[in-house]
Design a protein around this motif. Structure first.
Motif, PDB file in Angstrom:
ATOM      1  N   LYS A  97       0.840  -1.210   0.000  1.00  0.00           N
ATOM      2  CA  LYS A  97       0.000   0.000   0.000  1.00  0.00           C
ATOM      3  C   LYS A  97       0.875   1.260   0.000  1.00  0.00           C
ATOM      4  CE  LYS A  97      -3.911  -2.075   2.404  1.00  0.00           C
ATOM      5  NZ  LYS A  97      -4.833  -2.077   1.280  1.00  0.00           N
ATOM      6  N   VAL A  98       1.931   1.241   0.795  1.00  0.00           N
ATOM      7  CA  VAL A  98       2.854   2.387   0.862  1.00  0.00           C
ATOM      8  C   VAL A  98       3.537   2.579  -0.492  1.00  0.00           C
ATOM      9  CG1 VAL A  98       5.004   3.214   1.903  1.00  0.00           C
ATOM     10  CG2 VAL A  98       3.237   2.191   3.344  1.00  0.00           C
ATOM     11  N   LEU A  99       3.990   1.485  -1.083  1.00  0.00           N
ATOM     12  CA  LEU A  99       4.684   1.584  -2.369  1.00  0.00           C
ATOM     13  C   LEU A  99       3.742   2.051  -3.481  1.00  0.00           C
ATOM     14  CD1 LEU A  99       6.965  -1.564  -2.099  1.00  0.00           C
ATOM     15  CD2 LEU A  99       7.624   0.844  -1.795  1.00  0.00           C
ATOM     16  N   ARG A 100       2.492   1.634  -3.435  1.00  0.00           N
ATOM     17  CA  ARG A 100       1.503   2.113  -4.421  1.00  0.00           C
ATOM     18  C   ARG A 100       1.306   3.629  -4.264  1.00  0.00           C
ATOM     19  NH1 ARG A 100      -0.019  -2.076  -7.249  1.00  0.00           N
ATOM     20  NH2 ARG A 100      -0.587  -4.065  -6.318  1.00  0.00           N
ATOM     21  N   LEU A 101       1.308   4.097  -3.035  1.00  0.00           N
ATOM     22  CA  LEU A 101       1.193   5.532  -2.782  1.00  0.00           C
ATOM     23  C   LEU A 101       2.407   6.274  -3.359  1.00  0.00           C
ATOM     24  CD1 LEU A 101      -0.422   7.788  -1.261  1.00  0.00           C
ATOM     25  CD2 LEU A 101       0.993   7.264   0.723  1.00  0.00           C
ATOM     26  N   LEU A 102       3.602   5.731  -3.129  1.00  0.00           N
ATOM     27  CA  LEU A 102       4.812   6.338  -3.693  1.00  0.00           C
ATOM     28  C   LEU A 102       4.796   6.275  -5.218  1.00  0.00           C
ATOM     29  CD1 LEU A 102       7.575   5.026  -1.240  1.00  0.00           C
ATOM     30  CD2 LEU A 102       6.768   7.389  -1.492  1.00  0.00           C
ATOM     31  N   GLU A 103       4.241   5.203  -5.762  1.00  0.00           N
ATOM     32  CA  GLU A 103       4.140   5.060  -7.211  1.00  0.00           C
ATOM     33  C   GLU A 103       3.217   6.144  -7.795  1.00  0.00           C
ATOM     34  OE1 GLU A 103       3.916   1.260 -10.140  1.00  0.00           O
ATOM     35  OE2 GLU A 103       2.298   1.366  -8.643  1.00  0.00           O
ATOM     36  N   GLU A 104       2.108   6.412  -7.116  1.00  0.00           N
ATOM     37  CA  GLU A 104       1.193   7.476  -7.554  1.00  0.00           C
ATOM     38  C   GLU A 104       1.893   8.828  -7.579  1.00  0.00           C
ATOM     39  OE1 GLU A 104      -2.258   7.539  -5.021  1.00  0.00           O
ATOM     40  OE2 GLU A 104      -2.763   5.455  -5.502  1.00  0.00           O
ATOM     41  N   ARG A 105       2.869   9.015  -6.709  1.00  0.00           N
ATOM     42  CA  ARG A 105       3.612  10.279  -6.629  1.00  0.00           C
ATOM     43  C   ARG A 105       4.817  10.319  -7.572  1.00  0.00           C
ATOM     44  NH1 ARG A 105       3.476  10.558  -0.127  1.00  0.00           N
ATOM     45  NH2 ARG A 105       1.279  11.126   0.032  1.00  0.00           N
ATOM     46  N   GLY A 106       5.002   9.246  -8.320  1.00  0.00           N
ATOM     47  CA  GLY A 106       6.104   9.205  -9.266  1.00  0.00           C
ATOM     48  C   GLY A 106       7.461   8.946  -8.636  1.00  0.00           C
ATOM     49  N   LYS A 107       7.475   8.381  -7.425  1.00  0.00           N
ATOM     50  CA  LYS A 107       8.745   8.146  -6.734  1.00  0.00           C
ATOM     51  C   LYS A 107       9.253   6.718  -6.866  1.00  0.00           C
ATOM     52  CE  LYS A 107       8.417  11.879  -3.459  1.00  0.00           C
ATOM     53  NZ  LYS A 107       8.693  12.307  -2.102  1.00  0.00           N
TER      54      LYS A 107
END
Length: 174
Positions: free
Chosen positions: A149-159
């Motif tokens: 879930k955390v990584l998906r959030l970072l993915e949404e932010r382009g990180k």
């Protein structure tokens, strides 16, 4: 593991009954929310079930008091509203509880990636959650579902870019 230090309220029988006075109830729920987060962190536990009747967080044997299912749900819903929990089933029995919000975990992980020079590299979830370099980090031994879930959030932010292959995950940090 050291013994958990229960707050004084845990030994106070009325603490286990939802108080009717609005301000008292608000304070009571805040203390319970804090206690949930601290206790689950102490146990390194992210998943809880409302119906775990013997769970010490719900039942204090020394004062013979137990939280009702309704009160547990009220606490979990308050944690959810602050970004610290997520209901996993339709009936509301199974929950993920995060000691930090997903956003806070994301910031911690990305800062660690930058500090350790791992941008533009691929990491496994194991390296992030259980690797030797994370022993002293708040996200060490994070639940895999929470980490995704955390990584998906970072993915949404382009990180980062989450990579899934045959049910296993890797992640490239950008």
């Amino acid at each position: 593991m050291t013994d958990f230090q229960w707050p004084w309220e845990y030994e106070f029988p009325p603490f286990f009954t939802l108080q009717t006075h609005e301000e008292t109830q608000k304070r009571q729920l805040n203390v319970w929310c804090s206690l949930f987060l601290k206790y689950l962190k102490h146990l390194n536990k992210f998943r809880i079930n409302v119906n775990e009747s013997a769970f010490p967080l719900y039942y204090n044997e020394s004062v013979n008091r137990r939280l009702s299912s309704d009160m547990i749900l009220k606490i979990l819903m308050k944690l959810q509203s602050s970004g610290h929990a997520q209901q996993l089933d339709k009936k509301g029995y199974e929950w993920l509880v995060y000691w930090h919000t997903l956003d806070e975990y994301g910031n911690m992980i990305y800062e660690w990636i930058e500090e350790t020079g791992q941008t533009n590299t691929v990491c496994t979830l194991y390296e992030i959650s259980s690797g030797e370099l994370t022993n002293d980090k708040e996200f060490h031994e994070i639940d895999e579902d929470v980490l995704i879930k955390v990584l998906r959030l970072l993915e949404e932010r382009g990180k980062c870019e989450l990579i899934e292959l045959d049910g296993s995950y890797g992640v490239k940090f950008l």
